[in-house]
Design a protein around this motif. Structure first.
Motif, PDB file in Angstrom:
ATOM      1  N   ASP A   1       1.375  26.133  44.770  1.00 14.23           N
ATOM      2  CA  ASP A   1       1.116  24.870  44.080  1.00 14.23           C
ATOM      3  C   ASP A   1       2.158  24.586  43.011  1.00 14.23           C
ATOM      4  OD1 ASP A   1      -1.102  24.399  45.621  1.00 14.23           O
ATOM      5  OD2 ASP A   1      -2.536  25.158  44.135  1.00 14.23           O
ATOM      6  N   ALA A   2       2.573  25.626  42.276  1.00 15.87           N
ATOM      7  CA  ALA A   2       3.546  25.428  41.195  1.00 15.87           C
ATOM      8  C   ALA A   2       4.874  24.946  41.750  1.00 15.87           C
ATOM      9  CB  ALA A   2       3.734  26.722  40.402  1.00 15.87           C
ATOM     10  N   GLU A   3       5.304  25.501  42.870  1.00 16.80           N
ATOM     11  CA  GLU A   3       6.562  25.094  43.486  1.00 16.80           C
ATOM     12  C   GLU A   3       6.460  23.668  44.028  1.00 16.80           C
ATOM     13  OE1 GLU A   3       9.411  26.407  43.435  1.00 16.80           O
ATOM     14  OE2 GLU A   3       8.966  28.389  42.666  1.00 16.80           O
TER      15      GLU A   3
ATOM     16  N   ALA B   1      24.754  20.310  54.485  1.00 18.38           N
ATOM     17  CA  ALA B   1      24.287  21.631  54.050  1.00 18.38           C
ATOM     18  C   ALA B   1      23.039  21.500  53.179  1.00 18.38           C
ATOM     19  CB  ALA B   1      25.398  22.358  53.299  1.00 18.38           C
ATOM     20  N   VAL B   2      22.565  22.628  52.690  1.00 17.43           N
ATOM     21  CA  VAL B   2      21.363  22.646  51.866  1.00 17.43           C
ATOM     22  C   VAL B   2      21.441  23.829  50.913  1.00 17.43           C
ATOM     23  CG1 VAL B   2      20.075  24.079  53.519  1.00 17.43           C
ATOM     24  CG2 VAL B   2      18.815  22.616  51.921  1.00 17.43           C
ATOM     25  N   GLU B   3      20.907  23.665  49.705  1.00 14.36           N
ATOM     26  CA  GLU B   3      20.699  24.782  48.790  1.00 14.36           C
ATOM     27  C   GLU B   3      19.204  25.013  48.666  1.00 14.36           C
ATOM     28  OE1 GLU B   3      21.431  26.422  44.229  1.00 14.36           O
ATOM     29  OE2 GLU B   3      22.112  24.397  44.748  1.00 14.36           O
ATOM     30  N   MET B   4      18.734  26.122  49.244  1.00 17.97           N
ATOM     31  CA  MET B   4      17.312  26.441  49.261  1.00 17.97           C
ATOM     32  C   MET B   4      16.954  27.383  48.132  1.00 17.97           C
ATOM     33  SD  MET B   4      16.034  25.006  52.076  1.00 17.97           S
ATOM     34  CE  MET B   4      14.446  25.822  52.007  1.00 17.97           C
ATOM     35  N   ASP B   5      15.903  27.055  47.389  1.00 14.53           N
ATOM     36  CA  ASP B   5      15.331  28.013  46.462  1.00 14.53           C
ATOM     37  C   ASP B   5      14.733  29.169  47.264  1.00 14.53           C
ATOM     38  OD1 ASP B   5      15.927  26.254  44.393  1.00 14.53           O
ATOM     39  OD2 ASP B   5      14.053  26.705  43.348  1.00 14.53           O
ATOM     40  N   TYR B   6      15.050  30.401  46.843  1.00 14.24           N
ATOM     41  CA  TYR B   6      14.565  31.572  47.578  1.00 14.24           C
ATOM     42  C   TYR B   6      13.534  32.335  46.749  1.00 14.24           C
ATOM     43  CZ  TYR B   6      14.270  36.223  49.570  1.00 14.24           C
ATOM     44  OH  TYR B   6      13.784  37.403  50.096  1.00 14.24           O
ATOM     45  N   GLU B   7      12.396  32.567  47.357  1.00 19.89           N
ATOM     46  CA  GLU B   7      11.384  33.494  46.861  1.00 19.89           C
ATOM     47  C   GLU B   7      10.975  34.359  48.044  1.00 19.89           C
ATOM     48  OE1 GLU B   7      10.054  34.153  43.987  1.00 19.89           O
ATOM     49  OE2 GLU B   7      10.750  32.484  42.723  1.00 19.89           O
TER      50      GLU B   7
ATOM     51  N   LEU C   1      12.138  32.845  37.566  1.00 17.15           N
ATOM     52  CA  LEU C   1      11.524  34.103  37.161  1.00 17.15           C
ATOM     53  C   LEU C   1      10.187  33.760  36.527  1.00 17.15           C
ATOM     54  CD1 LEU C   1      14.636  35.857  35.563  1.00 17.15           C
ATOM     55  CD2 LEU C   1      13.523  36.490  37.716  1.00 17.15           C
ATOM     56  N   GLU C   2       9.137  34.419  36.969  1.00 17.95           N
ATOM     57  CA  GLU C   2       7.780  34.082  36.541  1.00 17.95           C
ATOM     58  C   GLU C   2       7.474  32.610  36.797  1.00 17.95           C
ATOM     59  OE1 GLU C   2       7.412  35.434  32.448  1.00 17.95           O
ATOM     60  OE2 GLU C   2       6.910  37.454  33.136  1.00 17.95           O
ATOM     61  N   ASP C   3       8.013  32.080  37.907  1.00 22.13           N
ATOM     62  CA  ASP C   3       7.833  30.678  38.289  1.00 22.13           C
ATOM     63  C   ASP C   3       8.360  29.707  37.243  1.00 22.13           C
ATOM     64  OD1 ASP C   3       6.668  31.146  40.809  1.00 22.13           O
ATOM     65  OD2 ASP C   3       4.696  31.463  39.900  1.00 22.13           O
TER      66      ASP C   3
ATOM     67  N   ALA D   1      13.510  43.420  31.784  1.00 22.73           N
ATOM     68  CA  ALA D   1      12.691  43.550  32.989  1.00 22.73           C
ATOM     69  C   ALA D   1      12.832  42.319  33.882  1.00 22.73           C
ATOM     70  CB  ALA D   1      11.226  43.752  32.603  1.00 22.73           C
ATOM     71  N   LEU D   2      12.980  41.151  33.269  1.00 23.89           N
ATOM     72  CA  LEU D   2      13.157  39.931  34.045  1.00 23.89           C
ATOM     73  C   LEU D   2      14.517  39.909  34.752  1.00 23.89           C
ATOM     74  CD1 LEU D   2      11.546  37.404  31.565  1.00 23.89           C
ATOM     75  CD2 LEU D   2      10.744  37.886  33.886  1.00 23.89           C
ATOM     76  N   VAL D   3      15.545  40.441  34.095  1.00 28.04           N
ATOM     77  CA  VAL D   3      16.849  40.539  34.752  1.00 28.04           C
ATOM     78  C   VAL D   3      16.761  41.521  35.921  1.00 28.04           C
ATOM     79  CG1 VAL D   3      19.267  41.238  34.455  1.00 28.04           C
ATOM     80  CG2 VAL D   3      18.155  39.810  32.729  1.00 28.04           C
ATOM     81  N   ASP D   4      16.024  42.613  35.744  1.00 27.37           N
ATOM     82  CA  ASP D   4      15.765  43.519  36.867  1.00 27.37           C
ATOM     83  C   ASP D   4      15.144  42.754  38.038  1.00 27.37           C
ATOM     84  OD1 ASP D   4      16.663  45.756  35.491  1.00 27.37           O
ATOM     85  OD2 ASP D   4      14.655  46.432  34.920  1.00 27.37           O
ATOM     86  N   GLU D   5      14.148  41.923  37.722  1.00 25.06           N
ATOM     87  CA  GLU D   5      13.458  41.151  38.754  1.00 25.06           C
ATOM     88  C   GLU D   5      14.417  40.176  39.436  1.00 25.06           C
ATOM     89  OE1 GLU D   5       9.983  37.738  39.113  1.00 25.06           O
ATOM     90  OE2 GLU D   5       9.972  39.082  37.371  1.00 25.06           O
ATOM     91  N   TYR D   6      15.292  39.564  38.648  1.00 26.47           N
ATOM     92  CA  TYR D   6      16.260  38.628  39.235  1.00 26.47           C
ATOM     93  C   TYR D   6      17.101  39.340  40.299  1.00 26.47           C
ATOM     94  CZ  TYR D   6      20.233  35.584  39.914  1.00 26.47           C
ATOM     95  OH  TYR D   6      21.197  34.804  40.505  1.00 26.47           O
TER      96      TYR D   6
END
Length: 258
Positions: free
Chosen positions: A44-46, A82-88, A114-116, A135-140
């Motif tokens: 829903d957030a996306e 072309a397209v730039e897709m957000d990736y999760e 990160l964290e939506d 920790a967020l950079v780790d997640e990235y």
């Protein structure tokens, strides 16, 4: 640098395709990738974010493809669809299904959230403790490795986007770069030398020099994109990319043939 594989148009958050194409031709380019933002997700957030930002290329790509086709005879540069897709990672199945359906010339994948929350949102990340920001950079970088492993994309956009945010800048480590470079070495996805921050951060490009070193150590090449949203940024960003390519003795990976 013959091709710029990454610019945006009014089909997301950029300027008219014809204006971008004419600026690219004036900058001496022979090819231009119209790679508008696109999000496909069941979250829903996306869905709210894409509606608010207008990143609805999944609904408009056929209309844009027709516009590109109509413009091809009017501009002195080859246009790529072309397209730039957000990736999760959670959205891989939906992304794969859409890319199979849409059949773009190529697809760019990017980790934006990160964290939506979009990495560009400075105040959100500035309020975090240093340990949380690390920790967020780790997640990235975990997401970046997953993007490479997914094999969904030809290009990985601005592969250290966290450097764009002062609250996260400088927190990436050699280990992050090593892990990402190793993943790209095993992937068809090519990381991008991206000039999206060049004009605001004194000529700095993505990825950072240490990350470029790690990619080179693993034999990973880079492709190129100005990430321009306005016509007047294409030429100066091309100059910055060409300077870096010359300094490092790099020949960019060609995603599309001449």
């Amino acid at each position: 640098m013959k091709h710029d594989y990454h610019v945006h148009s009014t089909y997301s958050d950029g300027m008219f395709i014809e204006f971008m194409a004419r600026a690219a031709a004036e900058a001496g380019l022979s090819g231009l990738g119209i790679a508008d933002h696109c999000i496909v997700s069941a979250e829903d957030a996306e869905d709210r974010y894409r509606r608010e930002m207008g990143f609805n290329l999944d609904l408009t790509y056929e209309r844009r493809r027709d516009a590109i086709e109509r413009l091809r005879d009017r501009v002195d540069v080859r246009l790529f669809d072309a397209v730039e897709m957000d990736y999760e990672p959670r959205d891989e199945a939906a992304i794969e299904a859409f890319l199979d359906e849409a059949a773009f010339d190529y697809a760019i994948g990017s980790v934006h959230d990160l964290e939506d929350v979009n990495v560009h949102t400075r105040e959100y990340f500035a309020e975090k403790s240093e340990s949380k920001r690390r920790a967020l950079v780790d997640e990235y970088f975990e997401k970046l490795v997953a993007l490479a492993d997914s094999e969904l994309f030809e290009i990985a956009a601005h592969p250290d986007l966290v450097e764009r945010n002062p609250a996260l800048r400088g927190l990436a480590t050699e280990d992050h770069y090593e892990r990402a470079a190793a993943a790209f070495a095993e992937s068809r996805t090519v990381p991008e030398l991206n000039a999206g921050r060049a004009l605001e951060d004194g000529g700095s490009l993505h990825p950072a020099p240490g990350f470029l070193d790690a990619l080179a150590d693993h034999g990973v090449g880079v492709t190129v994109g100005t990430d321009s949203h306005q016509p007047d940024t294409i030429a100066p960003c091309v100059e910055q990319i060409e300077a870096t390519l010359a300094e490092r003795g790099l020949e960019p990976v060609r995603v599309m043939d001449e």
